[in-house]
Design a protein around this motif. Structure first.
Motif, PDB file in Angstrom:
ATOM      1  N   ILE A 150       0.835  -1.206   0.000  1.00 26.56           N
ATOM      2  CA  ILE A 150       0.000   0.000   0.000  1.00 26.56           C
ATOM      3  C   ILE A 150       0.869   1.254   0.000  1.00 26.56           C
ATOM      4  N   PHE A 151       1.946   1.227   0.776  1.00 29.37           N
ATOM      5  CA  PHE A 151       2.873   2.363   0.825  1.00 29.37           C
ATOM      6  C   PHE A 151       3.481   2.638  -0.552  1.00 29.37           C
ATOM      7  N   LEU A 152       3.964   1.614  -1.231  1.00 29.08           N
ATOM      8  CA  LEU A 152       4.574   1.788  -2.556  1.00 29.08           C
ATOM      9  C   LEU A 152       3.552   2.307  -3.561  1.00 29.08           C
ATOM     10  N   SER A 153       2.319   1.802  -3.471  1.00 25.91           N
ATOM     11  CA  SER A 153       1.274   2.211  -4.406  1.00 25.91           C
ATOM     12  C   SER A 153       0.871   3.661  -4.207  1.00 25.91           C
ATOM     13  N   GLU A 154       0.645   4.068  -2.929  1.00 22.67           N
ATOM     14  CA  GLU A 154       0.148   5.414  -2.661  1.00 22.67           C
ATOM     15  C   GLU A 154       1.254   6.465  -2.668  1.00 22.67           C
ATOM     16  N   ARG A 155       2.460   6.071  -2.255  1.00 18.42           N
ATOM     17  CA  ARG A 155       3.551   7.040  -2.132  1.00 18.42           C
ATOM     18  C   ARG A 155       4.266   7.278  -3.456  1.00 18.42           C
ATOM     19  N   TYR A 156       4.488   6.190  -4.207  1.00 19.23           N
ATOM     20  CA  TYR A 156       5.288   6.291  -5.431  1.00 19.23           C
ATOM     21  C   TYR A 156       4.514   5.934  -6.695  1.00 19.23           C
ATOM     22  N   GLY A 157       3.261   5.517  -6.552  1.00 17.49           N
ATOM     23  CA  GLY A 157       2.441   5.214  -7.713  1.00 17.49           C
ATOM     24  C   GLY A 157       2.896   3.988  -8.477  1.00 17.49           C
ATOM     25  N   VAL A 158       3.616   3.062  -7.817  1.00 15.06           N
ATOM     26  CA  VAL A 158       4.082   1.850  -8.476  1.00 15.06           C
ATOM     27  C   VAL A 158       3.224   0.677  -8.021  1.00 15.06           C
ATOM     28  N   ASP A 159       3.240  -0.377  -8.832  1.00 16.02           N
ATOM     29  CA  ASP A 159       2.475  -1.570  -8.499  1.00 16.02           C
ATOM     30  C   ASP A 159       3.260  -2.390  -7.476  1.00 16.02           C
ATOM     31  N   GLY A 160       2.909  -2.237  -6.212  1.00 12.85           N
ATOM     32  CA  GLY A 160       3.615  -2.943  -5.160  1.00 12.85           C
ATOM     33  C   GLY A 160       3.470  -4.445  -5.255  1.00 12.85           C
ATOM     34  N   PHE A 161       2.403  -4.917  -5.920  1.00 10.26           N
ATOM     35  CA  PHE A 161       2.162  -6.348  -6.020  1.00 10.26           C
ATOM     36  C   PHE A 161       3.324  -7.054  -6.732  1.00 10.26           C
ATOM     37  N   THR A 162       3.934  -6.394  -7.720  1.00  6.08           N
ATOM     38  CA  THR A 162       5.040  -6.995  -8.459  1.00  6.08           C
ATOM     39  C   THR A 162       6.204  -7.289  -7.526  1.00  6.08           C
ATOM     40  N   TYR A 163       6.520  -6.346  -6.643  1.00  6.11           N
ATOM     41  CA  TYR A 163       7.624  -6.531  -5.706  1.00  6.11           C
ATOM     42  C   TYR A 163       7.290  -7.603  -4.667  1.00  6.11           C
ATOM     43  N   ILE A 164       6.036  -7.617  -4.209  1.00  2.00           N
ATOM     44  CA  ILE A 164       5.625  -8.614  -3.225  1.00  2.00           C
ATOM     45  C   ILE A 164       5.636 -10.006  -3.844  1.00  2.00           C
ATOM     46  N   LEU A 165       5.248 -10.093  -5.124  1.00  2.00           N
ATOM     47  CA  LEU A 165       5.277 -11.375  -5.818  1.00  2.00           C
ATOM     48  C   LEU A 165       6.709 -11.899  -5.911  1.00  2.00           C
ATOM     49  N   ALA A 166       7.647 -11.002  -6.212  1.00  2.00           N
ATOM     50  CA  ALA A 166       9.058 -11.401  -6.283  1.00  2.00           C
ATOM     51  C   ALA A 166       9.552 -11.855  -4.910  1.00  2.00           C
ATOM     52  N   TYR A 167       9.153 -11.140  -3.857  1.00  2.00           N
ATOM     53  CA  TYR A 167       9.533 -11.513  -2.489  1.00  2.00           C
ATOM     54  C   TYR A 167       8.992 -12.902  -2.136  1.00  2.00           C
ATOM     55  N   ASN A 168       7.702 -13.147  -2.448  1.00  2.00           N
ATOM     56  CA  ASN A 168       7.110 -14.451  -2.153  1.00  2.00           C
ATOM     57  C   ASN A 168       7.816 -15.565  -2.916  1.00  2.00           C
ATOM     58  N   ALA A 169       8.228 -15.275  -4.151  1.00  2.00           N
ATOM     59  CA  ALA A 169       8.933 -16.276  -4.949  1.00  2.00           C
ATOM     60  C   ALA A 169      10.260 -16.651  -4.285  1.00  2.00           C
ATOM     61  N   VAL A 170      10.970 -15.649  -3.765  1.00  2.00           N
ATOM     62  CA  VAL A 170      12.248 -15.911  -3.084  1.00  2.00           C
ATOM     63  C   VAL A 170      12.022 -16.768  -1.835  1.00  2.00           C
ATOM     64  N   VAL A 171      10.981 -16.430  -1.055  1.00  2.00           N
ATOM     65  CA  VAL A 171      10.675 -17.200   0.153  1.00  2.00           C
ATOM     66  C   VAL A 171      10.355 -18.650  -0.199  1.00  2.00           C
ATOM     67  N   LEU A 172       9.598 -18.853  -1.273  1.00  2.00           N
ATOM     68  CA  LEU A 172       9.234 -20.212  -1.675  1.00  2.00           C
ATOM     69  C   LEU A 172      10.441 -21.003  -2.171  1.00  2.00           C
ATOM     70  N   VAL A 173      11.358 -20.332  -2.853  1.00  2.00           N
ATOM     71  CA  VAL A 173      12.584 -21.014  -3.309  1.00  2.00           C
ATOM     72  C   VAL A 173      13.406 -21.465  -2.101  1.00  2.00           C
ATOM     73  N   ILE A 174      13.527 -20.585  -1.102  1.00  2.00           N
ATOM     74  CA  ILE A 174      14.257 -20.948   0.116  1.00  2.00           C
ATOM     75  C   ILE A 174      13.546 -22.096   0.832  1.00  2.00           C
ATOM     76  N   ALA A 175      12.196 -22.009   0.896  1.00  2.00           N
ATOM     77  CA  ALA A 175      11.420 -23.066   1.553  1.00  2.00           C
ATOM     78  C   ALA A 175      11.593 -24.391   0.823  1.00  2.00           C
ATOM     79  N   GLY A 176      11.581 -24.348  -0.499  1.00  2.00           N
ATOM     80  CA  GLY A 176      11.751 -25.570  -1.275  1.00  2.00           C
ATOM     81  C   GLY A 176      13.114 -26.186  -1.066  1.00  2.00           C
ATOM     82  N   THR A 177      14.136 -25.337  -0.966  1.00  2.00           N
ATOM     83  CA  THR A 177      15.500 -25.833  -0.758  1.00  2.00           C
ATOM     84  C   THR A 177      15.664 -26.468   0.613  1.00  2.00           C
ATOM     85  N   LEU A 178      15.068 -25.850   1.636  1.00  2.00           N
ATOM     86  CA  LEU A 178      15.244 -26.318   3.008  1.00  2.00           C
ATOM     87  C   LEU A 178      14.264 -27.420   3.396  1.00  2.00           C
ATOM     88  N   MET A 179      13.011 -27.281   2.957  1.00  2.00           N
ATOM     89  CA  MET A 179      11.955 -28.167   3.455  1.00  2.00           C
ATOM     90  C   MET A 179      11.452 -29.175   2.434  1.00  2.00           C
TER      91      MET A 179
END
Length: 289
Positions: free
Chosen positions: A147-176
């Motif tokens: 919400i901060f990225l969207s309202e403050r800078y007018g960018v689609d924050g979902f793209t960054y959150i999607l990339a973050y979730n992808a990194v977390v899932l890659v780490i989870a897949g490697t470990l678990m």
């Protein structure tokens, strides 16, 4: 029931919605998510990943709240500083309550089928998030940052959150293990689709209204939604008479309030509602308080 959006009754109503949504998500995590070993998105997923990794490699079980609450310190600061104090305080209430509930709730057995746990866990999670959003709050973490990225800078924050979730899932897949990571993708997808179905505040619709009472309907749109409209004048091809058409873009959840009132003003109005994929330019967004 519709509560007038002001006064202590509205604030109490918001708190109740957030509490209900948070409880639903906590029960879901304690039962569906933990049992299947899923990694949800956002800081919740990161907290569960850290908790499970520490327990796997050291044998120490760290309480979920001791991980999740500190992780949310920076998003909470961003929310208070740049988004809105009441919005952030309610989000912090959700963060603390979820941490306590996840630590103390006893899980209940539903099924051992991983696919069923991922699908229905995703549905339940989407329902819980919807309650929080209707209370004008979030479950914290990446939602506040988005919400901060969207309202403050007018960018689609979902793209960054999607990339973050992808990194977390890659780490989870490697470990678990990759099976749990892939089922977590199913969980996140179902949760997102459920949320889009139930909560339409961020979806936009274009209204094309052909009416002889254009001024009255424009005032109705302006009063109900704070959105403007544009008046077009043309010729109806069938009768060759002059016609007037109002053009306006509103939120999808505002359509339900508008349509019955438009019918009251002009029962003969012709209304076409079209889904708006992208909008550039000025579009009124109610600020977070």
């Amino acid at each position: 029931m519709r509560v007038k959006e002001e006064g202590w009754q509205w604030q109490a109503y918001r708190a109740v919605l957030v509490a209900i949504g948070t409880t639903i998500m906590a029960v879901n995590i304690s039962s569906f998510v933990h049992h299947a070993g899923l990694i949800p998105g956002g800081f919740t997923g990161l907290s569960l990943l850290i908790q499970e990794a520490v327990q796997k490699f050291t044998g120490i079980l760290i309480p979920y709240s001791m991980i999740n609450i500190p992780l949310n310190a920076i998003p909470a600061y961003i929310g208070i500083r740049f988004i809105g104090k009441k919005f952030t305080l309610l989000s912090c209430f959700s963060i603390v309550l979820s941490g306590i509930l996840i630590d103390i709730l006893q899980p209940f057995f539903v099924t051992d089928d991983m696919l069923l746990l991922a699908v229905f866990g995703g549905i339940i999670n989407g329902v819980g998030i919807t309650f929080c959003l209707r209370g004008r709050a979030t479950s914290g973490g990446t939602d506040i940052i988005s919400i901060f990225l969207s309202e403050r800078y007018g960018v689609d924050g979902f793209t960054y959150i999607l990339a973050y979730n992808a990194v977390v899932l890659v780490i989870a897949g490697t470990l678990m293990g990759w099976e749990k990571a892939l089922y977590s993708v199913v969980y996140q997808f179902v949760s997102t689709q459920t949320l889009h179905t139930l909560f339409k505040h961020y979806q936009r619709n274009t209204l094309y209204i052909i009416t002889e009472k254009n001024q009255e309907i424009y005032e109705l749109i302006r009063t109900e939604t704070h959105h403007d409209a544009t008046l077009f004048t043309g010729i109806g091809c069938y009768q060759g008479k002059e016609r007037r058409m109002l053009y306006s873009v509103v939120s999808s959840d505002e359509i339900r309030r508008l349509m019955p009132k438009i019918r009251q003003v002009d029962p003969h109005a012709f209304v076409n509602v079209a889904k708006s994929e992208r909008i550039w330019g000025n579009f009124y967004k109610k600020p977070n308080d």
